[in-house]
Design a protein around this motif. Structure first.
Motif, PDB file in Angstrom:
ATOM      1  N   MET A  30       0.840  -1.168   0.000  1.00  0.00           N
ATOM      2  CA  MET A  30       0.000   0.000   0.000  1.00  0.00           C
ATOM      3  C   MET A  30       0.892   1.240   0.000  1.00  0.00           C
ATOM      4  N   LEU A  31       0.527   2.211  -0.781  1.00  0.00           N
ATOM      5  CA  LEU A  31       1.255   3.473  -0.845  1.00  0.00           C
ATOM      6  C   LEU A  31       0.822   4.396   0.282  1.00  0.00           C
ATOM      7  N   PHE A  32       1.728   5.289   0.707  1.00  0.00           N
ATOM      8  CA  PHE A  32       1.381   6.253   1.749  1.00  0.00           C
ATOM      9  C   PHE A  32       0.250   7.161   1.283  1.00  0.00           C
ATOM     10  N   SER A  33       0.207   7.482   0.007  1.00  0.00           N
ATOM     11  CA  SER A  33      -0.876   8.328  -0.518  1.00  0.00           C
ATOM     12  C   SER A  33      -2.238   7.649  -0.361  1.00  0.00           C
ATOM     13  N   GLU A  34      -2.289   6.320  -0.427  1.00  0.00           N
ATOM     14  CA  GLU A  34      -3.531   5.581  -0.199  1.00  0.00           C
ATOM     15  C   GLU A  34      -3.875   5.543   1.285  1.00  0.00           C
ATOM     16  N   LEU A  35      -2.867   5.365   2.129  1.00  0.00           N
ATOM     17  CA  LEU A  35      -3.070   5.312   3.575  1.00  0.00           C
ATOM     18  C   LEU A  35      -3.613   6.640   4.100  1.00  0.00           C
ATOM     19  N   LYS A  36      -3.127   7.757   3.550  1.00  0.00           N
ATOM     20  CA  LYS A  36      -3.548   9.090   3.988  1.00  0.00           C
ATOM     21  C   LYS A  36      -5.018   9.380   3.716  1.00  0.00           C
ATOM     22  N   LYS A  37      -5.627   8.691   2.769  1.00  0.00           N
ATOM     23  CA  LYS A  37      -7.032   8.938   2.412  1.00  0.00           C
ATOM     24  C   LYS A  37      -8.018   8.206   3.322  1.00  0.00           C
ATOM     25  N   LYS A  38      -7.522   7.299   4.152  1.00  0.00           N
ATOM     26  CA  LYS A  38      -8.399   6.477   4.994  1.00  0.00           C
ATOM     27  C   LYS A  38      -8.747   7.195   6.300  1.00  0.00           C
ATOM     28  N   GLU A  39     -10.014   7.130   6.676  1.00  0.00           N
ATOM     29  CA  GLU A  39     -10.486   7.689   7.946  1.00  0.00           C
ATOM     30  C   GLU A  39     -10.091   6.733   9.075  1.00  0.00           C
ATOM     31  N   VAL A  40      -9.600   7.288  10.188  1.00  0.00           N
ATOM     32  CA  VAL A  40      -9.211   6.478  11.341  1.00  0.00           C
ATOM     33  C   VAL A  40     -10.347   6.532  12.365  1.00  0.00           C
ATOM     34  N   ILE A  41     -10.840   5.346  12.762  1.00  0.00           N
ATOM     35  CA  ILE A  41     -11.965   5.221  13.697  1.00  0.00           C
ATOM     36  C   ILE A  41     -11.485   4.487  14.946  1.00  0.00           C
ATOM     37  N   ASN A  42     -11.849   5.049  16.127  1.00  0.00           N
ATOM     38  CA  ASN A  42     -11.508   4.403  17.389  1.00  0.00           C
ATOM     39  C   ASN A  42     -12.590   3.382  17.739  1.00  0.00           C
ATOM     40  N   LEU A  43     -12.189   2.157  17.949  1.00  0.00           N
ATOM     41  CA  LEU A  43     -13.108   1.066  18.255  1.00  0.00           C
ATOM     42  C   LEU A  43     -13.785   1.244  19.610  1.00  0.00           C
ATOM     43  N   LYS A  44     -13.101   1.854  20.584  1.00  0.00           N
ATOM     44  CA  LYS A  44     -13.640   1.999  21.944  1.00  0.00           C
ATOM     45  C   LYS A  44     -14.901   2.858  21.996  1.00  0.00           C
ATOM     46  N   ASN A  45     -14.924   3.958  21.229  1.00  0.00           N
ATOM     47  CA  ASN A  45     -16.066   4.871  21.296  1.00  0.00           C
ATOM     48  C   ASN A  45     -16.634   5.246  19.922  1.00  0.00           C
TER      49      ASN A  45
ATOM     50  N   LYS B 251       0.649  -1.692  17.379  1.00  0.00           N
ATOM     51  CA  LYS B 251      -0.071  -2.767  18.078  1.00  0.00           C
ATOM     52  C   LYS B 251      -1.535  -2.406  18.324  1.00  0.00           C
ATOM     53  N   ASP B 252      -1.875  -1.114  18.291  1.00  0.00           N
ATOM     54  CA  ASP B 252      -3.247  -0.666  18.528  1.00  0.00           C
ATOM     55  C   ASP B 252      -4.092  -0.611  17.249  1.00  0.00           C
ATOM     56  N   ILE B 253      -3.479  -0.854  16.110  1.00  0.00           N
ATOM     57  CA  ILE B 253      -4.220  -0.904  14.847  1.00  0.00           C
ATOM     58  C   ILE B 253      -4.855  -2.281  14.736  1.00  0.00           C
ATOM     59  N   LYS B 254      -6.182  -2.320  14.668  1.00  0.00           N
ATOM     60  CA  LYS B 254      -6.890  -3.600  14.623  1.00  0.00           C
ATOM     61  C   LYS B 254      -7.149  -4.068  13.205  1.00  0.00           C
ATOM     62  N   GLN B 255      -7.437  -3.126  12.303  1.00  0.00           N
ATOM     63  CA  GLN B 255      -7.702  -3.532  10.922  1.00  0.00           C
ATOM     64  C   GLN B 255      -7.536  -2.336   9.997  1.00  0.00           C
ATOM     65  N   ILE B 256      -6.981  -2.604   8.822  1.00  0.00           N
ATOM     66  CA  ILE B 256      -6.893  -1.604   7.765  1.00  0.00           C
ATOM     67  C   ILE B 256      -7.764  -2.105   6.631  1.00  0.00           C
ATOM     68  N   GLY B 257      -8.861  -1.402   6.403  1.00  0.00           N
ATOM     69  CA  GLY B 257      -9.803  -1.793   5.365  1.00  0.00           C
ATOM     70  C   GLY B 257      -9.645  -0.927   4.132  1.00  0.00           C
TER      71      GLY B 257
END
Length: 77
Positions: A1-16, A61-67
């Motif tokens: 995966m390219l960094f340019s693709e990673l930057k477009k993804k929204e990060v969601i916290n599983l706890k809340n 270690k806190d990253i659970k999944q990259i979709g």
């Protein structure tokens, strides 16, 4: 995966189920190439530059999944 693709993804916290934002940077080991941390600008920052909130620094270690559209993390905020 390219960094340019990673930057477009929204990060969601599983706890809340909070949207933390999008990846602005990351820290990696130069020798192995392994990513150690993702960095997401704080809530009140504009384009990751201006604002008072500190950045979210998420350990690998806190990253659970990259979709295809989001990154799910499990952190205490």
């Amino acid at each position: 995966m390219l960094f340019s693709e990673l930057k477009k993804k929204e990060v969601i916290n599983l706890k809340n189920c909070q949207k933390l934002g999008k990846v602005s940077d990351f820290e990696f080991d130069e020798c192995s190439g392994q990513i150690f941390k993702l960095i997401i600008p704080g809530d009140n920052k504009w384009c990751g530059l201006f604002g008072n909130d500190s950045d979210y620094v998420i350990c690998y270690k806190d990253i659970k999944q990259i979709g295809p559209d989001i990154i799910i993390v499990d952190i205490c905020v």
